[in-house]
Design an enzyme around this catalytic site. Sequence first.
Site, PDB file in Angstrom:
ATOM      1  N   ARG A  80       1.021  -1.491   0.002  1.00 21.61           N
ATOM      2  CA  ARG A  80      -0.428   0.115  -0.171  1.00 21.61           C
ATOM      3  C   ARG A  80       0.837   1.164  -0.195  1.00 21.61           C
ATOM      4  NH1 ARG A  80      -4.872   0.348   4.469  1.00 21.61           N
ATOM      5  NH2 ARG A  80      -2.581   1.428   5.729  1.00 21.61           N
ATOM      6  N   LYS A 182      -3.150   6.593   0.633  1.00 21.55           N
ATOM      7  CA  LYS A 182      -2.504   6.956   2.163  1.00 21.55           C
ATOM      8  C   LYS A 182      -1.643   8.508   2.100  1.00 21.55           C
ATOM      9  CE  LYS A 182      -2.201   4.584   7.168  1.00 21.55           C
ATOM     10  NZ  LYS A 182      -3.115   5.392   7.535  1.00 21.55           N
ATOM     11  N   GLU A 218     -16.530   5.462   5.374  1.00 17.79           N
ATOM     12  CA  GLU A 218     -15.800   5.679   6.541  1.00 17.79           C
ATOM     13  C   GLU A 218     -15.361   6.167   7.531  1.00 17.79           C
ATOM     14  OE1 GLU A 218     -11.552   4.457   5.441  1.00 17.79           O
ATOM     15  OE2 GLU A 218     -11.464   5.850   3.175  1.00 17.79           O
TER      16      GLU A 218
HETATM   17  N1  PLP Z   1      -9.382   4.295   6.360  1.00 16.32           N
HETATM   18  C1  PLP Z   1      -8.507   4.970   7.038  1.00 16.32           C
HETATM   19  C2  PLP Z   1      -8.854   6.268   6.278  1.00 16.32           C
HETATM   20  C3  PLP Z   1      -7.240   5.470   7.745  1.00 16.32           C
HETATM   21  O1  PLP Z   1      -6.462   6.281   8.560  1.00 16.32           O
HETATM   22  C4  PLP Z   1      -6.997   3.787   8.477  1.00 16.32           C
HETATM   23  C5  PLP Z   1      -5.750   4.050   9.109  1.00 16.32           C
HETATM   24  O2  PLP Z   1      -4.616   3.231   8.614  1.00 16.32           O
HETATM   25  C6  PLP Z   1      -7.844   2.843   8.575  1.00 16.32           C
HETATM   26  C7  PLP Z   1      -8.564   2.986   6.940  1.00 16.32           C
HETATM   27  C8  PLP Z   1      -7.309   1.726   8.381  1.00 16.32           C
HETATM   28  O3  PLP Z   1      -6.525   0.788   8.148  1.00 16.32           O
HETATM   29  P1  PLP Z   1      -5.669   0.064   8.049  1.00 16.32           P
HETATM   30  O4  PLP Z   1      -6.454  -1.678   8.992  1.00 16.32           O
HETATM   31  O5  PLP Z   1      -4.700  -1.283   6.653  1.00 16.32           O
HETATM   32  O6  PLP Z   1      -4.457   0.213   8.965  1.00 16.32           O
HETATM   33  C1  COI Z   2      -3.733   3.595  10.871  1.00 16.52           C
HETATM   34  O1  COI Z   2      -5.009   3.098  12.206  1.00 16.52           O
HETATM   35  O2  COI Z   2      -1.918   2.745  11.295  1.00 16.52           O
HETATM   36  C2  COI Z   2      -3.879   5.516  11.230  1.00 16.52           C
HETATM   37  O3  COI Z   2      -3.125   5.354  10.147  1.00 16.52           O
HETATM   38  C3  COI Z   2      -4.631   5.892  11.748  1.00 16.52           C
HETATM   39  C4  COI Z   2      -4.309   7.176  12.065  1.00 16.52           C
HETATM   40  C5  COI Z   2      -3.617   6.964  13.523  1.00 16.52           C
HETATM   41  C6  COI Z   2      -4.093   8.355  10.965  1.00 16.52           C
END
Ligand code: PLP
Ligand code: COI
Length: 342
Positions: A80, A182, A218
Amino acid sequence: MVNIDWNNLGFSYIKTPYRYLAHWKNGEWTKGEMTEDNTLHISEGSTALHYGQQCFEGLKAYRCADNSINLFRVSENARRFQDSATRLMMPVVPEEMFIEAVTKVVQYNADYVPPYGSGATLYIRPLLIGVGDAIGVNPAPEYIFTVFCMPVGAYFKGGLKPTNFIISDYDRAAPVGTGAVKVGGNYAASLLPGKEAKERQFSDCIYLDPATHTKIEEVGAANFFGITKDNKFITPISPSILPSITKYSLLYLAKERLGMEAIEGDVYLTELDQFSEAGACGTAAVISPIGGIQLKNDFHVFYSETEVGPVTKRLYDELTGIQFGDVTAPDGWITKVSSLTE
Ligand code: PLP
Ligand code: COI
């Protein structure tokens, strides 16, 4: 041993001793180094500062009962990170380099990986920024890749206790913008809506699809899921939400371990009554049950404002059991971090 109250950590910056730093110059990455300096000295013309040319990741290291340390699906974060870099015209960090950087940061800061049973984890933050002398809206001439870490507790106060969220009038991302990667700009856009939500005692906002404002997309820092009254796991599908690694893990676990139908589909605001439970999921959020959602003047309660629902709890136990090494993981989900002395 370091002096930290592991059982009462929030999600706040703590300076740990070591971080990884590499530069991209003249078309290639320098050899990464570990450093104790937590500051970056960069040109005032850096594109990361002016035009938001930067991306980041978030993953965790987990202390197991036998004192070993687990990383969860680190290759997915590496991939990612590459997608985010490519979208913003930054050089990709090769997967092996990403994993080596993350591993070293955990090894060097191993004393800061919270003890098994405390519920806390080591949060790891890889960051890629455009730097160097520049002023036009163009990709930067140089880049910095750094990885640092800190022990953290629950992201949403309450942890497994449900909290309430509010549907935002703002968008965090455009329909064909950068919502699926991200990058810092998405989070800058979420600061004001997030502050307004918190002032009204909500944990965070839930954003709607930016094109029609009829479907849940989300949460500001996590994906959304719901459990239907007929026991299906449903999570929104959209090109403008971040593809959460936790969400994809839950889709798999709901189907393969809990025998549920697991679906990525549309979640219309008009159909919230179909859900008996709902939650936010992500690395930082883990699984945070959603008690209720404020939608204009209506407040919609899912399972309960005070108790986690049974399916959410089972998913939480399965996911965290895998992460902390108590439950057998699907192939490739766990990478052990060896200690520096091994
Ligand atoms: N959505 C957003 C906007 C986020 O910042 C995050 C955090 O990483 C997630 C979803 C969840 O993603 P992940 O499960 O890969 O941490
Ligand atoms: C994460 O869950 O790793 C995120 O990046 C969420 C937040 C702290 C930006």
